[in-house]
Write a protein that holds these residues in place. Sequence first.
Motif, short mmCIF file in Angstrom:
data_model
loop_
_atom_site.label_atom_id
_atom_site.label_comp_id
_atom_site.label_asym_id
_atom_site.label_seq_id
_atom_site.Cartn_x
_atom_site.Cartn_y
_atom_site.Cartn_z
N LEU A 1 3.32 1.20 -10.38
CA LEU A 1 1.67 1.58 -10.58
C LEU A 1 1.19 0.67 -11.11
O LEU A 1 -0.06 -0.22 -10.77
CB LEU A 1 1.72 2.72 -10.95
N GLN A 2 1.36 0.20 -12.44
CA GLN A 2 0.70 -0.49 -13.07
C GLN A 2 0.80 -1.92 -12.68
O GLN A 2 -0.21 -2.90 -12.68
CB GLN A 2 1.14 -0.45 -14.44
N GLY A 3 1.88 -2.60 -12.73
CA GLY A 3 2.59 -3.39 -11.67
C GLY A 3 1.15 -3.54 -10.76
O GLY A 3 0.57 -5.21 -10.30
N GLY B 1 0.64 -1.20 -0.11
CA GLY B 1 0.09 -0.11 -0.21
C GLY B 1 0.52 1.52 -0.34
O GLY B 1 0.81 2.17 -1.14
N ARG B 2 1.52 1.51 0.95
CA ARG B 2 3.06 2.31 0.62
C ARG B 2 3.15 2.32 -0.38
O ARG B 2 4.03 4.02 -0.93
CB ARG B 2 3.68 1.94 2.61
N VAL C 1 2.82 6.64 -6.88
CA VAL C 1 2.09 7.94 -7.39
C VAL C 1 2.53 9.15 -7.08
O VAL C 1 2.65 9.77 -7.68
CB VAL C 1 0.63 7.80 -6.59
N GLN C 2 2.80 9.57 -6.94
CA GLN C 2 3.52 10.74 -5.92
C GLN C 2 4.71 10.71 -6.91
O GLN C 2 4.75 11.94 -7.17
CB GLN C 2 4.42 10.60 -4.27
N GLN C 3 5.50 9.53 -7.01
CA GLN C 3 6.69 9.58 -8.19
C GLN C 3 6.79 9.39 -9.63
O GLN C 3 7.37 9.88 -10.05
CB GLN C 3 7.89 8.85 -7.61
#
Length: 86
Positions: free
Chosen positions: A47-49, A32-33, A39-41
């Motif tokens: 993200l897709q994975g 989760g983190r 998302v932030q970077q």
Amino acid sequence: MIGPLTILSLQVMSLISGVIIMEQIFTLPGLGRLLLIAVQQRDLFLLQGLVIFFASTVILINLCVDLLYKKIDPRITLQGEKQVSA
């Protein structure tokens, strides 16, 4: 048994979605983190994975629940399964 099984599967899926919030609040390392960091970077590959992993986990849980439905109540037929008439 079908009702409680449905509720249990929904609870497991909500636990998976709550992981993001709990890891952020308690600063725990985890998926989760990692998702929030991606998302932030703007790391689109990570993200897709992670999205594919979370989605496939939910799909796998739904598949297991559907198979358990069939095991609990033999009158339930799965789509594509031929129904035998008596």
